[in-house]
Design a protein around this motif. Structure first.
Motif, short mmCIF file in Angstrom:
data_model
loop_
_atom_site.label_atom_id
_atom_site.label_comp_id
_atom_site.label_asym_id
_atom_site.label_seq_id
_atom_site.Cartn_x
_atom_site.Cartn_y
_atom_site.Cartn_z
N ASP A 183 0.82 -1.21 0.00
CA ASP A 183 0.00 0.00 0.00
C ASP A 183 0.86 1.27 0.00
O ASP A 183 0.34 2.38 0.15
CB ASP A 183 -0.98 -0.01 1.17
N GLY A 184 2.17 1.11 -0.17
CA GLY A 184 3.03 2.28 -0.33
C GLY A 184 3.57 2.85 0.97
O GLY A 184 4.20 3.90 0.97
N ARG A 185 3.34 2.14 2.09
CA ARG A 185 3.84 2.66 3.37
C ARG A 185 5.10 1.90 3.80
O ARG A 185 5.13 0.69 3.71
CB ARG A 185 2.78 2.51 4.47
N PRO A 186 6.12 2.63 4.30
CA PRO A 186 7.32 1.94 4.79
C PRO A 186 6.99 1.08 6.00
O PRO A 186 6.11 1.43 6.79
CB PRO A 186 8.27 3.07 5.19
N PHE A 187 7.68 -0.05 6.13
CA PHE A 187 7.54 -0.84 7.35
C PHE A 187 8.02 -0.01 8.53
O PHE A 187 9.06 0.67 8.43
CB PHE A 187 8.34 -2.13 7.25
N PRO A 188 7.26 -0.08 9.66
CA PRO A 188 7.60 0.80 10.80
C PRO A 188 9.05 0.62 11.26
O PRO A 188 9.70 1.58 11.66
CB PRO A 188 6.61 0.38 11.88
N GLU A 189 9.55 -0.60 11.18
CA GLU A 189 10.91 -0.84 11.69
C GLU A 189 11.97 -0.85 10.58
O GLU A 189 13.10 -1.28 10.81
CB GLU A 189 10.95 -2.18 12.42
N THR A 190 11.62 -0.42 9.36
CA THR A 190 12.57 -0.57 8.27
C THR A 190 13.92 0.08 8.58
O THR A 190 13.98 1.16 9.18
CB THR A 190 12.03 0.01 6.94
N GLN A 191 14.98 -0.62 8.19
CA GLN A 191 16.32 -0.07 8.33
C GLN A 191 16.72 0.74 7.10
O GLN A 191 17.76 1.39 7.10
CB GLN A 191 17.34 -1.22 8.51
N PHE A 192 15.91 0.65 6.03
CA PHE A 192 16.28 1.40 4.83
C PHE A 192 16.03 2.89 5.06
O PHE A 192 15.00 3.27 5.63
CB PHE A 192 15.49 0.92 3.60
N PRO A 193 16.95 3.74 4.62
CA PRO A 193 16.77 5.20 4.80
C PRO A 193 15.70 5.73 3.86
O PRO A 193 16.00 6.24 2.78
CB PRO A 193 18.16 5.76 4.48
#
Lengths: 366, 366
Positions: A183-193
Motif C-alpha cells: 500500500d506504499g507505506r514503509p515498514f515501521p521498523e525498516t532499516q532502509f533510509p
C-alpha cells in the motif's frame, strides 16, 4: 561508526546537514533531491590506500558494420568486457573481496548509500581487504553490445531481435526490496533510509541482462577475475546470486569463499550431486533480511527464495560442505530490507560477513 | 612520478611485470589482454582521503508503461540523472575539479590508464583538489532512458524513433585519437601506450548522445553540480568540450575555471558578443596535443578545431577575458595524442594544467 554527518565549517562539499523527512509515500522523491553533494557524510579518520583505480576483465573483439557501430566506418570493437574498480588498503592485506551488484543496479550499489553514508566498498577496504566493485556486463561502465539496437533502427532486423531493457518502477522496487508494504507505506521498523528513496531510484539504470547472454558472460568474467586476483571472495546481491556459485564450479581453487546477499533462490534442485560436491569445497554464506513473508504482487516470493536456500545449504552440508544461512531477524536485528548494504545498519551487516570470513578463510589471508 | 611498475613480492594483485610489445598494427589486442589486474602500477606513497564515494546529480521522475519499463508493472522511474564519483584528499583542500569524459567513453577515462598507470582522477586528488569524475547522462552508471527502445521492440513505435547508439571501431579511434596514421601504424614519437590499445578499445562503450537531448542534459547537470560544490573547475575532453562553457553561461559564478582538453572546436563564430562577454569572466584554458595535421578520412579535422579555438581565444581576449591556448609541441613536448590524460606523459600534462590553475584561481582556493 567511522562516519559523521555533522557540519564541518570551511568545507565546500560537505557543508550542510542532511535534510531528513519521513515520507509517508515510498515513491516520493527526496525533498533534498538537488542537494546530494551536500548530504555526504565524512570519515572521522582518513582512508589510506596503496592503490585506487579500475580496469576491464575479459572482452572479445567482433567485427561490426557502420550501421551497427553507428559512428563513422565499421570495423572491430570489443564487447562483453567487465568494468572493475578497486581500492587497495595501505598496510597488511586480507583476501580480496569482489562485490557484484544485483538487477537494474550497478556497482554504485556498494559506494556511498542513498542517504550519504559509507558503503561496503569503502568499509571492506578499511578492514584491510583489497576490494573490487564490478559493473555487470550489459550495464554501467561495462557497456553492452549496441549492434542489435542499431540494426533494428536501420530496419535491417526485426524489432523483436533487440533485447528487452529492464528497469523497475520506484514504487515496485520499494515493495520488492521490502522497504515497505504494497500500500506504499514503509515498514515501521525498516532499516532502509526511506527519506532517500528517490536516490535509490536514481541508482536503478537500464539492465540488459534479460534474454541476452549477459548472465553467462558475468559468470565467465568473475571466474577470470578471481584467477587474475589469485584468489578472491565473491559477494553477490540479488539477481547476481548464482554468478559466484557458477564461477566456483569453473575455478574452485581461486574462489576462496562465496557470500550471497539476498539471492532470488539458490537453485537447490538444479545442481547435480557432482556440482554440490564441488561447491562443498568452497565456504558459502547466504544472508537474508527481514519481512520475507511480506506480500508480493508479482515475481519472486522472498520466503520461497529463503526456503530454496535452506534446502541448498542442507545439500551442501550433507556433502560435508561449509554453508551457512543467516536470517538477520533471528540474530535480533529487525527491519533489514533487500538492500542490506544500504540499510542504516549496513556496517553492522558488513561486520557479520567479515566475522564469518575471518572464521572461514585461511588466517593469514594473503 | 609517484608510480612504479616494479615487481612487488607478497602482493597478489600487482605481482607481474607489464608485458610490453611494440605492435605494428594499432588495432591488435594487447598481448596481455587477460592479465589486466596484474599490470596495475602502484603508488610509492599511500593516498590519504577524507572521503571517497559517489552520488547522482539531477534527474527527474517520469511515468512509464510496463512495456517501457520492461520489468513488472509500469510506474515512475527517474531519468537524466548524472553519476558523480569523488575523492576528497586528506589535509588542505584546493578548488574542486570536475572531470568530464568525451564521446564513446565514460568516467573510466580518468582512472587507471590503459597500461596501468595513475590517471588524472587520483593525481589531481593527490594535489589536494577534491576531484569529481562524472559519467555523461546517456552513458555508464548514469544510464539512459530505455523506454524508446522497449517501445520499438514492442512495435509500439517505428524503428527510427529510437536513438542511434554510437561506438567507434578500434582502428578508426586510434587514427582519430591521433595515436597513429591512417595506414595503421603508430606515430614514431607517440606518447600513447600503444601496447595497451586493446585496453583503450574496452573503454569505448555505447554512447547515446547522438540525436538525443543528452548533450543539453549534461550541460544542465554540470551547472547544477558546480552549484552544489559551491564552485568548481570544469575539465572537458573532446566531445564534451562545449559543456563547461555552456554551463558557465548559466552559472558563471560557480564555475571557477574551464579547461578544455582537445575539444572538437570552440564555436568561435557561434557565441554572441553578449555570450563572449559572459565567458570573459571565467578563466579558460584549452589544450591540444600533437599531430593536428595528421590526415583524417572522415569527421572532425583537428587542425580546423585548433584554428577555431584560436579564433575563440582571440574573441575572449578582445573582450578582456582570460583565455589561453596550449599546443603541447610548442612547449617542446612531442607525440601527445588526443588521449592526453592517458599518454605516457599524462602527469606532466596534468602539471601544466595545475600550474595554470594555480595562477588563475584565487590563491586560497577555498
Amino acid at each position: 561508526m567511522l562516519y559523521t554527518a555533522e557540519r564541518k565549517r570551511g568545507r565546500r562539499v560537505i557543508s550542510r546537514l542532511m535534510v531528513l523527512a519521513g515520507l509517508a509515500c515510498l515513491g516520493a522523491p527526496s525533498p533534498s533531491l538537488a542537494q546530494d553533494a551536500a548530504r555526504l557524510a565524512q570519515a572521522r579518520t582518513p582512508l589510506k590506500l596503496d592503490g585506487v583505480g579500475s580496469f576491464y576483465v575479459g572482452g572479445r573483439p567482433v567485427a561490426q558494420s557502420p550501421t551497427e557501430i553507428g559512428l563513422y566506418a565499421g570495423g572491430s570493437v570489443i564487447i562483453d568486457q567487465m568494468y572493475v574498480q578497486y581500492m587497495l588498503p595501505a598496510g597488511p592485506k586480507k583476501t580480496p573481496i569482489v562485490l557484484v551488484h544485483g538487477g537494474v543496479l550497478s556497482g554504485k550499489t556498494y559506494e556511498t548509500t542513498p542517504d550519504g553514508r559509507m558503503g561496503w566498498y569503502e568499509y571492506f577496504t578499511r578492514k584491510q581487504h583489497p576490494t573490487y566493485v564490478v559493473d555487470q556486463v550489459g550495464r554501467g561502465r561495462s557497456g553492452f553490445d549496441q549492434a542489435p539496437y542499431n540494426r533494428v533502427r536501420a530496419r535491417e532486423a526485426p524489432p523483436a531481435s533487440q533485447g528487452n531493457i529492464r528497469r523497475v518502477a520506484t514504487d515496485i522496487a520499494l515493495v520488492r526490496f521490502r522497504v515497505g508494504s504494497a500500500d506504499g507505506r514503509p515498514f515501521p521498523e525498516t532499516q532502509f533510509p526511506v527519506e532517500a528513496a528517490g536516490e535509490l531510484a536514481k541508482q536503478t539504470i537500464p539492465d540488459l541482462s534479460d534474454g541476452s547472454p549477459s548472465e553467462e558472460l558475468n559468470v565467465r568474467a568473475l571466474a577470470l577475475l578471481s584467477q587474475q586476483l589469485e584468489g578472491a571472495v565473491l559477494v553477490s546481491h540479488s539477481q547476481s546470486g548464482r554468478f559466484p556459485l557458477e564461477a566456483a564450479l569453473r575455478t574452485p581453487r581461486t574462489i576462496r569463499a562465496v557470500v550471497s546477499v539476498e539471492p532470488p533462490g539458490c537453485n537447490a534442485t538444479v545442481y547435480s550431486d557432482a556440482q554440490i560436491a564441488q561447491l562443498s569445497r568452497v565456504p558459502i554464506l547466504i544472508v537474508f533480511g527481514d519481512y520475507l513473508d511480506a506480500p508480493q504482487t508479482m515475481g519472486i516470493k522472498w520466503n520461497e527464495a529463503y526456503r530454496d536456500c535452506m534446502a541448498f545449504v542442507a545439500r551442501v552440508r550433507a556433502a560435508n560442505g561449509n554453508a551457512t544461512l543467516l536470517h538477520t531477524p533471528e540474530l535480533g536485528m529487525r527491519g533489514n530490507s533487500h538492500m542490506l548494504m544500504q540499510d542504516r545498519n549496513n556496517l553492522q551487516i558488513a561486520d557479520l560477513i567479515l566475522e564469518w570470513l575471518d572464521g572461514h578463510l585461511p588466517p593469514a589471508g594473503r
